[in-house]
Design a protein around this motif. Structure first.
Motif, short mmCIF file in Angstrom:
data_model
loop_
_atom_site.label_atom_id
_atom_site.label_comp_id
_atom_site.label_asym_id
_atom_site.label_seq_id
_atom_site.Cartn_x
_atom_site.Cartn_y
_atom_site.Cartn_z
N PHE A 40 0.83 -1.21 0.00
CA PHE A 40 0.00 0.00 0.00
C PHE A 40 0.86 1.26 0.00
CE2 PHE A 40 -3.77 -2.34 2.12
CZ PHE A 40 -4.28 -2.65 0.87
N TYR A 43 1.98 1.77 -3.58
CA TYR A 43 0.88 2.32 -4.37
C TYR A 43 0.62 3.78 -4.00
CZ TYR A 43 -0.33 -2.42 -5.92
OH TYR A 43 -0.30 -3.67 -6.48
N ASP A 46 3.26 6.05 -5.64
CA ASP A 46 2.97 6.24 -7.06
C ASP A 46 1.72 7.07 -7.27
OD1 ASP A 46 5.21 4.80 -7.78
OD2 ASP A 46 4.14 2.91 -8.05
N GLY A 47 0.72 6.89 -6.37
CA GLY A 47 -0.52 7.66 -6.49
C GLY A 47 -0.32 9.13 -6.22
N PRO A 55 -5.12 5.70 -3.39
CA PRO A 55 -4.24 4.72 -2.73
C PRO A 55 -3.79 5.17 -1.35
CG PRO A 55 -3.58 5.04 -5.01
CD PRO A 55 -4.57 6.11 -4.70
N GLY A 243 8.09 3.60 -6.67
CA GLY A 243 7.28 2.77 -5.77
C GLY A 243 7.67 1.30 -5.85
N GLU A 244 7.98 0.81 -7.05
CA GLU A 244 8.38 -0.58 -7.21
C GLU A 244 9.71 -0.86 -6.52
OE1 GLU A 244 6.40 -2.01 -11.45
OE2 GLU A 244 8.32 -0.92 -11.47
N SER A 247 9.12 -0.92 -2.79
CA SER A 247 8.44 -2.13 -2.35
C SER A 247 9.38 -3.33 -2.32
CB SER A 247 7.24 -2.43 -3.25
OG SER A 247 6.25 -1.43 -3.12
#
Length: 295
Positions: A40, A43, A46-47, A55, A243-244, A247
């Motif tokens: 989350f 996300y 990125d949001g 998100p 974001g990736e 994560s």
């Protein structure tokens, strides 16, 4: 001949199976929310960068849900396991009614460690199991190599612990043997005997601690190598977003925090297996063995 009811982790669970099932259900729900947090967060990052706050709201909702479940579980657990400790102590005292006071006192204290495991260590083990499976699956969605990296590290970690399992059990046995003599030493023995007893306790504790340090040193080294590998493997992704990358790195670090719970829990189980054998000994065997101990 009268057979005493045996004591084990399963027999303790059967003292209040429905209430323990409720605590385990809350542990599972807590872990589902916990494992979703890094995803989350990714996300949400990125949001926010894309001017989309939806998100971020999902991330906030998961945080508040996690806090609520965690607080409720701890309120409930304290009351459930407190009652179980009382019932278990009564059973242990009944089984050891013919043992001497020194052994009975030590084993009553040791029996509480069985309930402590169910209350504290077992939820941590469930957390580790749920999170490890989830982390491997989530990392595999980015690339199979990320999952393979942490799986290899965890296999090496379990191998390292497996080689030391019997050593942990033997060292815990020696420490428990000496602990059982404490009340006896305090009841009329000269001060020199007490000093010798404390020195022996220290020696056994140091031996156990040194073994733990070496084992966990090897394990942490393996786990951190997997984190470095995953950070390097980010290069194989085609144009990864911020974001990736966050994560992947977060889940890899979380894998370290989670995976280390497995050998910690296994070590506790090694100690508890020695304690349950001690609690289930026949009274005649207990008395014979206790009479042969040297203080």
């Amino acid at each position: 001949m009268f057979t005493q009811p045996s004591i084990s982790l399963w027999s303790i669970v059967k003292l209040s199976p429905a209430k323990i099932a409720i605590t385990w259900s809350m542990v599972i729900l807590e872990n589902v929310l916990l494992i979703l947090l890094p995803l989350f967060i990714g996300y949400a990052i990125d949001g926010v960068l894309a001017n989309d706050t939806t998100p971020l709201f999902w991330f906030a909702a998961s945080l508040f849900g996690l806090v609520a479940v965690s607080v409720l579980r701890r309120f409930y657990d304290t009351r459930v396991y407190g009652g179980i400790r009382v019932r278990l102590a009564e059973r242990v005292a009944h089984n050891l009614r013919e043992a001497d006071v020194s052994s009975k006192s030590a084993r009553l204290t040791m029996s509480r460690e069985l309930v402590d495991f169910l209350e504290n260590d077992l939820p941590a083990l469930m957390t580790a199991a749920i999170q490890l499976v989830s982390i491997v699956i989530i990392l595999a969605t980015f690339h199979t190599y990320f999952a393979v990296s942490v799986l290899v590290a965890s296999s090496g970690m379990l191998l390292v612990y497996g080689c030391c399992h019997n050593t942990f059990k033997r060292l815990n046995g020696k420490l428990n043997d000496q602990t059982e003599q404490q009340v006896k030493v305090l009841s009329g023995k000269p001060f020199a005997a007490l000093s010798a007893h404390l020195e022996k306790l220290k020696k056994h504790e140091i031996a156990l601690s040194d073994t733990e340090a070496l084992v966990y040193g090897f394990i942490f080294a393996l786990l951190f190598i997997s984190v470095l590998c995953n950070l390097w493997l980010v290069n194989i992704l085609p144009s990864p977003s911020t974001g990736e990358v966050f994560s992947i790195l977060t889940y890899s670090l979380e894998f370290v925090d989670t995976a280390i719970m497995l050998p910690v829990t296994l070590q506790v189980l090694s100690r508890l297996s020695e304690i349950t054998q001690r609690l289930n000994r026949d009274n005649d065997t207990q008395l014979t063995k206790e009479g042969s101990y040297e203080v």
